[in-house]
Enzyme design. Structure first.
Site, PDB file in Angstrom:
ATOM      1  N   TRP A 110     -19.845 -64.972  16.634  1.00  0.00           N
ATOM      2  CA  TRP A 110     -21.292 -65.034  16.851  1.00  0.00           C
ATOM      3  C   TRP A 110     -22.084 -64.775  15.581  1.00  0.00           C
ATOM      4  CZ3 TRP A 110     -22.764 -67.784  20.638  1.00  0.00           C
ATOM      5  CH2 TRP A 110     -22.037 -67.816  21.823  1.00  0.00           C
ATOM      6  N   ASP A 114     -27.938 -58.580  16.467  1.00  0.00           N
ATOM      7  CA  ASP A 114     -27.666 -59.254  17.736  1.00  0.00           C
ATOM      8  C   ASP A 114     -26.853 -58.299  18.606  1.00  0.00           C
ATOM      9  OD1 ASP A 114     -26.762 -60.797  19.836  1.00  0.00           O
ATOM     10  OD2 ASP A 114     -25.808 -62.349  18.597  1.00  0.00           O
ATOM     11  N   LYS A 157     -25.362 -61.030  29.663  1.00  0.00           N
ATOM     12  CA  LYS A 157     -24.188 -60.163  29.587  1.00  0.00           C
ATOM     13  C   LYS A 157     -24.462 -58.836  30.294  1.00  0.00           C
ATOM     14  CE  LYS A 157     -22.898 -63.385  26.691  1.00  0.00           C
ATOM     15  NZ  LYS A 157     -23.285 -63.744  25.344  1.00  0.00           N
TER      16      LYS A 157
END
Ligand SMILES: *Cc1c(COP(=O)(O)O)cnc(C)c1O
Length: 358
Positions: free
Chosen positions: A101, A171, A195
């Site tokens: 990511w 993030d 999530k």
């Protein structure tokens, strides 16, 4: 209804009590005769929901007054472009690459200007996060970006990097709300909802006031944090229902005792799983012990050929979402806040049985 333990990395499981409450309120919210989905986002009913969602989030996550909380769209990936658009300000930015990511964030930022890698753990297959004391930070940069929990590679930062010279942009998509965080150490925190917050569609961005107002003039208004902040994240229709659902999750967390309590539960859950993996040679997780994610636990069976039948066996027992990401292979158990410890017990029991019969 069949009982399911959902180990999916995202969209992920939501707490049962939250789902039941949403169900009860679905077609008639608090006697209004309409669903939250049908409300005008500027009407008094929805505004009362929205304001409570924000204030609950602020108290739960302990967000200081000098930070704005934005409820946006486009997922965490939209922030890969919004971060440089809003912050780069003609300077350079430093990116730490610690897994899939954060590498993607770096790649997505490249078209926007002078983007440099501060550190990367790719040569060691992302088994350990780059030591923040060795990050190459240029003090004239506008920010340093990193990802504090790599959902695919299963590495997590537990200490806040000691960067004081430039703002840290992080993030936190896959572990926000899993434990208390000192928000004041960061310039910007962002997270996609699906999530650990609520349904997909909502992205929360927390941004320090002094970082607003330097966006590139090419920034579309919808992507401009300052314009969004000045308009309560409503320069167009926000994801009203996802925001409402996130609010139910915040209430659930507050009623459960807050983030310290959920952290202790998350520690117990992760220990249970890692301890079993470590107790046998049949299964392995090769992440550095200091960086093993509490939320996403990838592991392998020594005999790679067994992964498919392992996953089929879990599905027969109502444990879903355990197939590893294609980049890493093997198995991945995502054990966010909503996964009860009983789910981990069930998985570990299955792992023991599977090992015995193979
Ligand atoms: C899931 C995830 C993303 C992507 O989120 P989208 O909402 O699909 O854009 C980005 N970063 C991390 C750490 C994630 O876990």
């Amino acid at each position: 209804m069949r009982h399911i333990y959902n180990f999916s990395a995202g969209p992920a499981a939501l707490p049962k009590s939250v789902m039941l409450r949403a169900q009860a309120e679905m077609i008639d919210w608090h006697g209004t005769g309409i669903s939250v989905m049908e409300m005008s986002h500027r009407g008094k009913h929805y505004m009362s929901i929205f304001e409570k969602v924000e204030s609950d989030f602020r108290s739960l996550f302990n967000v200081p007054k000098n930070y704005k909380v934005l409820f946006l769209q486009g997922g965490a990936i939209a922030q890969n472009s919004m971060v440089p658009l809003n912050l780069l300000n003609g300077k350079q930015a430093n990116y730490v690459v610690s897994g899939y990511w954060s590498k993607r964030s770096y790649q997505d930022a490249l078209p926007f200007g002078n983007i440099n890698i501060a550190a990367s753990s790719e040569v060691i297959a992302f088994r350990k996060v780059p030591d923040p004391n060795e990050w190459k930070i240029d003090p004239s940069s506008s920010y340093v970006h990193f990802c504090s929990n790599e959902t695919i590679h299963g590495v997590e930062y537990f200490d806040i990097p000691p960067i004081k010279t430039i703002p840290m942009v992080v993030d936190m998509s896959s572990h926000i709300l899993s434990r208390p965080v000192d928000v004041s150490q960061f310039g910007v925190i962002y997270a996609g909802a699906q999530k650990n917050i609520g349904p997909a569609g909502l992205t929360i961005v927390i941004v320090r006031d002094d970082l607003l107002g330097v966006a590139s003039p090419l920034t579309p208004s919808i992507f401009n944090w300052k314009i969004q902040a000045e308009n309560q994240s409503m320069i167009n229709t926000p994801t009203t229902y996802s925001i409402y659902m996130a609010g139910l999750v915040f209430e659930w967390l507050i009623d459960s005792g807050g983030l310290k309590v959920i952290e202790n539960q998350n520690i117990k859950k992760a220990e249970l799983l890692y301890n079993y993996i470590d107790s046998t040679d049949f299964y392995s997780n090769t992440i550095d012990l200091h960086n093993r994610s509490r939320m996403n636990v990838p592991f392998h069976i020594q005999n790679e050929d067994l992964h498919a039948s392992f996953v089929t066996g879990t599905e027969n027992l109502g444990m879903i979402g355990l197939k590893g990401h294609r980049l890493v292979g093997g198995i991945r158990a995502s054990i966010y806040n909503a996964m009860p410890i009983e789910g981990i017990h069930a998985l570990v029991e299955y792992m023991k049985d599977f090992e015995k019969s193979h």
